[in-house]
Design an enzyme around this catalytic site. Structure first.
Site, short mmCIF file in Angstrom:
data_model
loop_
_atom_site.label_atom_id
_atom_site.label_comp_id
_atom_site.label_asym_id
_atom_site.label_seq_id
_atom_site.Cartn_x
_atom_site.Cartn_y
_atom_site.Cartn_z
N LEU A 138 0.85 -1.18 0.00
CA LEU A 138 0.00 0.00 0.00
C LEU A 138 0.89 1.23 0.00
CD1 LEU A 138 -2.72 -0.86 2.71
CD2 LEU A 138 -2.93 -1.06 0.21
N ASP A 139 0.45 2.29 -0.70
CA ASP A 139 1.19 3.55 -0.68
C ASP A 139 1.34 4.04 0.76
OD1 ASP A 139 1.28 3.50 -3.42
OD2 ASP A 139 -0.37 4.91 -3.69
N ARG A 140 2.35 4.85 0.98
CA ARG A 140 2.59 5.40 2.32
C ARG A 140 1.33 6.04 2.90
NH1 ARG A 140 7.43 8.36 4.36
NH2 ARG A 140 8.20 8.41 2.22
#
Length: 257
Positions: free
Chosen positions: A55-57
């Site tokens: 998952l993106d930050r």
């Protein structure tokens, strides 16, 4: 040290709720970060773990780790027709009620790759509007800003696909510093009392490689995103979405490259 919330655990895999603004694992873009989901979970359960996906930050929500190579490999080979992921987002404007977004995407430039792919890749997403509201925040020439709570599902897994598809629809995700609207993000951050990408992975469903049974896992938005949903009185709409069936994509005219 942050303790990750474990949503599911067995002898093969562990599923956690990743907080907002946390990287999945240590990378070159850490920029001073000291906590990463992979390392935290490894220390928390005392076992080596490997992410099945990332998952993106800025994206919060369900993150899955395998406890052995065979399980990670088997899960990674499941297609979007069997491995489903559902996201929730707060976007600018009143989004369409239901829409399939078929819009090819070029891979974003990655300075860490020696060979950069440049051809556009087929990309397919689904959006369903759950609720809408209007807040007393100036937006361009308007005195108020319209916002929507949307449910999102993926049929392909291109990098930043949902964020880029929502930009393509002119309904960028609130808090998206890359594909959104900076001035609007800033005034809404002041209005809501915090800033983050308002995107959350809230449900996954897949075939467990060992049992061959379907497993569905849910995770409610928390933190600032939960505060925004409650402030806009969207809680009932979010809860009602849990009974909504998965969207069945038509893959017949989609060539996944």
């Amino acid at each position: 040290m942050t303790v990750l919330k474990i949503l599911y655990q067995d002898e093969d895999l562990v599923v956690v709720s990743k907080p907002e603004k946390m990287l999945t694992h240590r990378t070159e873009i850490a920029n001073g970060d000291t906590e990463f989901a992979l390392q935290l979970l490894r220390d928390q359960i005392g076992q080596r773990v490997s992410p099945v996906y990332r998952l993106d930050r800025g994206t919060s929500g369900i993150l899955m780790f395998g406890l052995n190579r065979e399980i990670v490999s088997a899960l990674s080979q499941q297609t979007h027709e069997t491995f489903h992921k559902r996201y929730y987002a707060v976007v600018r404007g009143w989004a369409p009620e239901d829409i399939e977004v078929r819009h090819a995407l070029k891979p974003p430039v990655d300075p860490y790759l020696r060979v950069q792919k440049t051809e556009a890749q087929d990309a397919l997403s689904y959006l369903h509007r759950l609720a809408e509201s209007e807040v007393p925040v100036s937006s361009g020439k308007f005195d108020t800003t319209r916002l929507s709570l949307v449910l999102l599902e993926l049929a392909t897994g291109r990098r930043h696909q949902l964020r880029r598809h929502l930009k393509h629809l002119a309904h960028p995700i609130i808090g998206d510093a890359t594909y959104g609207k900076g001035p609007l993000n800033r005034v809404l951050a002041e209005y809501f009392g915090g800033d983050r990408l308002l995107l959350h992975c809230g449900r996954i469903s897949f075939i467990h490689p060992r049992t061959q049974k379907r497993l569905t896992i849910d995770d409610q938005p928390s933190g600032l995103m939960r505060q925004v949903i409650e402030r806009l009185e969207w809680g009932n709409y979010l809860h009602a979405s849990h009974s909504r069936d998965w969207h069945l994509f038509d893959y017949s005219d989609l060539l996944v490259k």
